[in-house]
Design a protein around this motif. Structure first.
Motif, PDB file in Angstrom:
ATOM      1  N   SER A 388       1.044  -1.095   0.120  1.00 29.35           N
ATOM      2  CA  SER A 388       0.033   0.203   0.001  1.00 29.35           C
ATOM      3  C   SER A 388       0.790   1.233  -0.001  1.00 29.35           C
ATOM      4  O   SER A 388       1.787   1.425   0.783  1.00 29.35           O
ATOM      5  CB  SER A 388      -1.075   0.046   1.377  1.00 29.35           C
ATOM      6  N   GLY A 389       0.544   2.359  -0.851  1.00 29.12           N
ATOM      7  CA  GLY A 389       1.270   3.380  -0.897  1.00 29.12           C
ATOM      8  C   GLY A 389       2.364   3.371  -1.753  1.00 29.12           C
ATOM      9  O   GLY A 389       3.329   4.191  -1.878  1.00 29.12           O
ATOM     10  N   LYS A 392       1.248   2.352  -7.019  1.00 26.33           N
ATOM     11  CA  LYS A 392       0.324   1.648  -8.083  1.00 26.33           C
ATOM     12  C   LYS A 392      -0.605   2.356  -8.677  1.00 26.33           C
ATOM     13  O   LYS A 392      -0.688   2.353 -10.122  1.00 26.33           O
ATOM     14  CB  LYS A 392      -0.340   0.366  -7.569  1.00 26.33           C
ATOM     15  N   SER A 393      -1.514   3.164  -7.813  1.00 25.32           N
ATOM     16  CA  SER A 393      -2.497   3.937  -8.715  1.00 25.32           C
ATOM     17  C   SER A 393      -2.027   5.097  -9.231  1.00 25.32           C
ATOM     18  O   SER A 393      -2.512   5.388 -10.326  1.00 25.32           O
ATOM     19  CB  SER A 393      -3.408   4.379  -7.398  1.00 25.32           C
ATOM     20  N   THR A 394      -1.004   5.620  -8.778  1.00 28.11           N
ATOM     21  CA  THR A 394      -0.331   6.892  -9.439  1.00 28.11           C
ATOM     22  C   THR A 394       0.278   6.220 -10.677  1.00 28.11           C
ATOM     23  O   THR A 394      -0.070   7.272 -11.515  1.00 28.11           O
ATOM     24  CB  THR A 394       0.871   7.265  -8.619  1.00 28.11           C
ATOM     25  N   HIS A 546      -4.645  -6.067  -4.664  1.00 29.71           N
ATOM     26  CA  HIS A 546      -3.740  -6.372  -3.403  1.00 29.71           C
ATOM     27  C   HIS A 546      -3.919  -7.965  -3.239  1.00 29.71           C
ATOM     28  O   HIS A 546      -2.881  -8.648  -2.821  1.00 29.71           O
ATOM     29  CB  HIS A 546      -4.348  -5.726  -2.305  1.00 29.71           C
TER      30      HIS A 546
HETATM   31  N1  LIG Z   1      -3.987  12.875  -4.274  1.00 31.08           N
HETATM   32  C1  LIG Z   1      -2.906  12.709  -3.823  1.00 31.08           C
HETATM   33  N2  LIG Z   1      -2.253  13.849  -3.232  1.00 31.08           N
HETATM   34  C2  LIG Z   1      -0.998  13.795  -2.473  1.00 31.08           C
HETATM   35  N3  LIG Z   1      -0.569  12.439  -2.273  1.00 31.08           N
HETATM   36  C3  LIG Z   1      -1.048  11.328  -2.903  1.00 31.08           C
HETATM   37  C4  LIG Z   1      -2.211  11.413  -3.582  1.00 31.08           C
HETATM   38  N4  LIG Z   1      -2.456  10.463  -4.015  1.00 31.08           N
HETATM   39  C5  LIG Z   1      -1.594   9.612  -3.380  1.00 31.08           C
HETATM   40  N5  LIG Z   1      -0.543  10.240  -2.684  1.00 31.08           N
HETATM   41  C6  LIG Z   1       0.655   9.694  -2.138  1.00 31.08           C
HETATM   42  O1  LIG Z   1       1.316   8.870  -3.223  1.00 31.08           O
HETATM   43  C7  LIG Z   1       1.924   7.819  -2.827  1.00 31.08           C
HETATM   44  C8  LIG Z   1       1.391   6.624  -3.668  1.00 31.08           C
HETATM   45  O2  LIG Z   1       0.186   6.324  -3.545  1.00 31.08           O
HETATM   46  P1  LIG Z   1      -0.835   5.338  -4.515  1.00 31.08           P
HETATM   47  O3  LIG Z   1      -2.275   5.793  -4.452  1.00 31.08           O
HETATM   48  O4  LIG Z   1      -0.320   5.428  -5.995  1.00 31.08           O
HETATM   49  O5  LIG Z   1      -0.174   4.196  -4.084  1.00 31.08           O
HETATM   50  P2  LIG Z   1      -0.922   2.771  -4.141  1.00 31.08           P
HETATM   51  O6  LIG Z   1       0.158   1.750  -4.312  1.00 31.08           O
HETATM   52  O7  LIG Z   1      -2.072   2.748  -5.282  1.00 31.08           O
HETATM   53  O8  LIG Z   1      -1.683   2.571  -2.658  1.00 31.08           O
HETATM   54  P3  LIG Z   1      -3.069   1.598  -2.321  1.00 31.08           P
HETATM   55  O9  LIG Z   1      -2.575   0.132  -2.602  1.00 31.08           O
HETATM   56  O10 LIG Z   1      -3.050   1.897  -0.911  1.00 31.08           O
HETATM   57  O11 LIG Z   1      -4.207   2.094  -3.292  1.00 31.08           O
HETATM   58  C9  LIG Z   1       1.507   7.558  -1.200  1.00 31.08           C
HETATM   59  O12 LIG Z   1       2.650   7.774  -0.407  1.00 31.08           O
HETATM   60  C10 LIG Z   1       0.271   8.330  -1.157  1.00 31.08           C
HETATM   61  O13 LIG Z   1       0.325   9.121   0.158  1.00 31.08           O
END
Ligand SMILES: Nc1ncnc2c1ncn2[C@@H]1O[C@H](COP(=O)(O)OP(=O)(O)OP(=O)(O)O)[C@@H](O)[C@H]1O
Length: 592
Positions: A388-389, A392-394, A546
């Motif tokens: 998590s974090g 991936k989503s980014t 996940h």
């Molecule tokens: N809108 C936003 N503004 C600022 N920081 C963000 C934003 N969205 C995500 N982040 C930060 O960017 C980083 C990557 O987030 P992301 O959502 O891409 O992770 P992830 O791997 O998809 O997480 P998860 O599995 O929990 O969904 C994290 O540290 C998160 O706190």
């Protein structure tokens, strides 16, 4: 929280009242004929209003002393006609103003809604719904109502003022000269209050936007507030936001009243001087009784346009505050600009999607992706996994061009994504988020948003793939079932499956499912992903989940950690070669 910050150019524009007024005039231009008609009506109303003191003078000085009954009656009838004519013309000009206000409001709403709809996800994520609503509702109302009647009111005041002044000059030039110092006095007082009134108007409007935002957030989350037992806290915050509005409006109104009292007091002293001088003239037989009465009426009436102008000034400030806020929105550029010239992406894709040393930071924060390079081939099935974090989503948002990288390039078939039009990209790449939006309406309408021409059998096919058949079977009205606001009539998992079914109707070449099956149980998720993969044989699939067990069949797994790609390969390879992947997989198995 991110706030929409005006750019330097916008701040400069916003600071210029001239710029704001010109902007408003530009918006009124399409309704010029109607505005012109309203102005002519207002001028006639103003002109008629100057006649009655002259008629009164004639009555007092000529017809009454000579006891000419029929002439006196004629004058009385003319006076009555003046009143009726004036009120009819004022009514007509009011009606025209109302119509202009309606049309202007509609134009502005369309412009703002269309512009907001073009702005990027980043902007929408950073501003509360209520704040956006306040721009479209409160600010547009303010601009249209005041803007539409402003021209009439200004012209009427100016005409009325100068015609009155001219008649006064003819009646008694010496007394008129005594009244002239009113003008510089008025301008002096006006300039003293100008800055404060503007500041107060801006503050009040800005507080209304924030309070509306807080209210919409509050009302949209009442069930969660109750579950958290946070009623008092949230009510307190929302009420505080509105209390700030009340304070700001109170301060604004006080300043306006003070402004009005200051000016009116100065004018009252001036009127005393004029009357004193008039009585002196009358005693010296330099002015008739009718002349004095007419002159007094004109002098009091000359304050009417002046006080209208004062009121107009305060209202104009409120309106300009709204203009500035609307212009700020309209001048905000999408952070993902649609400047690409290539309107169509040739299919099938040859090299697919590629990231070249891509980094990304949210606003001015630290990078959350670091020089990521990867390739997703045409028709390849890829899973992006990680803690998590990990980003991936980014990464998936960059692949779908919902955001642009801060450094590096995302390429489609070897060309930077920004060279394609957004429409072409949206047709080729379909992104389904974890919390998809469904609209109030029927299930069929929601599905057909992706493809208006989809037949019932196409809908049935995607419903089957999305494992929704049994759900649909339970619904007595099937596709015609109304799902209610925000699809609250469906479970979280049903909403996700409906969104996937909708995405399948897009027939895109790249389908990204960003934890879009997170609310499903494992067997349903596995069946769904397998069915999607079978259906999308010509599509590159990017799957984020996940639950690694649902993804072991994909061609390639990309493992992210702290915004870096740390491993890549098949499930078997990664399980052997990456301790992190193995840990993620095993923990999940044990938990599962
Ligand atoms: N809108 C936003 N503004 C600022 N920081 C963000 C934003 N969205 C995500 N982040 C930060 O960017 C980083 C990557 O987030 P992301 O959502 O891409 O992770 P992830 O791997 O998809 O997480 P998860 O599995 O929990 O969904 C994290 O540290 C998160 O706190």
């Amino acid at each position: 929280m991110f706030r929409c910050q005006p750019t330097k150019t916008v701040t400069h524009l916003a600071a210029t009242t001239v710029g704001d007024s010109q902007w408003l005039l530009g918006r009124l231009r399409p309704h010029a004929k109607l505005v012109g008609f309203g102005l002519v009506t207002a001028i006639f109303a103003g002109a008629i209003a100057t006649l009655d003191p002259l008629l009164m003078k004639y009555l007092i000085d000529t017809t009454l002393p000579h006891r000419r009954l029929s002439d006196s009656l004629l004058i009385v009838m003319s006076l009555a006609l003046c009143f009726v004519g004036r009120s009819a013309l004022n009514g007509g000009s009011g009606l025209v103003s109302f119509r202009v206000a309606q049309l202007l409001a509609q134009d502005l709403r369309v412009e703002i809604i269309a512009h907001m709809t073009r702005l990027s996800a980043e902007w929408h994520e950073g501003i509360m719904v209520g704040e956006k609503l306040s721009r479209i509702d409160q600010d547009v109302l303010q601009i249209s109502q005041i803007g539409a009647e402003m021209a009439n009111a200004v012209v009427r005041s100016v005409v009325f003022f100068f015609v009155n002044l001219a008649i006064m000059f003819v009646l008694n030039w010496k007394m008129t000269i005594v009244t002239l110092p009113l003008l510089p006095l008025f301008i002096w007082v006006r300039s003293r209050f100008r800055g404060v009134i503007q500041e107060r108007a801006d503050q009040a409007q800005s507080d209304i936007g924030l309070a509306s935002g807080a209210l919409v957030e509050h009302l949209g989350a009442v069930p969660q507030i109750q579950l958290l037992g946070a009623e008092e806290d949230r009510i307190g915050r929302t009420v505080d936001a509105w209390a700030r509005v009340v304070r700001a409006q109170w301060a604004q109104r006080r300043t306006e009243i003070l402004f009005s009292i200051s000016v009116t007091s100065v004018l009252a002293i001036a009127i005393l001087l004029v009357l004193g001088f008039g009585i002196h003239e009358y005693f010296l037989d330099l002015l008739t009784l009718g002349g004095l009465v007419a002159f007094y009426t004109y002098v009091t009436r000359i304050f009417e346009p002046v006080s209208t102008a004062l009121e107009l000034y305060s209202r104009a400030q409120r309106m300009l505050a709204s203009v500035r806020r609307v212009r700020t929105i309209l001048s905000t550029e999408p952070t993902v600009p649609d400047l690409g010239k290539i309107a169509e992406i040739r299919l099938p894709l040859s090299t697919g999607l590629r990231c070249d040393l891509v980094s990304f930071a949210y606003r001015s924060n630290e990078n959350v992706l670091h020089r990521v390079s990867l390739q997703i081939g045409d028709r390849e099935n890829v899973a992006i996994v990680g803690r998590s974090g990990s980003g991936k989503s980014t990464l998936s948002k960059l692949l779908a061009r919902i955001a642009d990288p801060t450094a590096g390039t995302v390429l489609i078939d070897g060309r930077p994504a920004f060279e394609y039009s957004l429409r072409a990209l949206r047709q080729t790449i379909c992104y389904v988020p974890q919390h998809p939006v469904l609209f109030s309406g029927t299930i069929g309408e929601n599905l057909r948003m992706a493809n208006r021409n989809a037949t019932d059998s196409m809908l049935q096919q995607v419903i089957d793939i999305a494992q929704l058949s049994s759900v649909m079977f339970r619904l007595p009205r099937g596709l015609d079932t109304i799902v209610g606001p925000e699809a609250a009539g469906l479970s979280g998992g049903e909403r996700q499956r409906l969104a996937i079914a909708r995405a399948l109707l897009r027939n895109s070449s790249i389908l990204i499912l960003d934890e879009s099956t997170s609310a499903l149980d494992l067997p349903t998720e596995q069946a769904l992903l397998q069915a999607v993969a079978d259906y999308c044989r010509d599509t590159a699939l990017v799957l984020i989940s996940h639950r690694l067990r649902s993804l072991i069949w994909v061609d390639r797994v990309i493992l992210l950690e702290g915004g870096h790609v740390v491993a890549e390969g098949t499930h078997g390879l990664l399980y052997k070669g990456s301790k992190l992947y193995q840990a993620l997989y095993d923990n999940e198995t044990e938990d599962g």
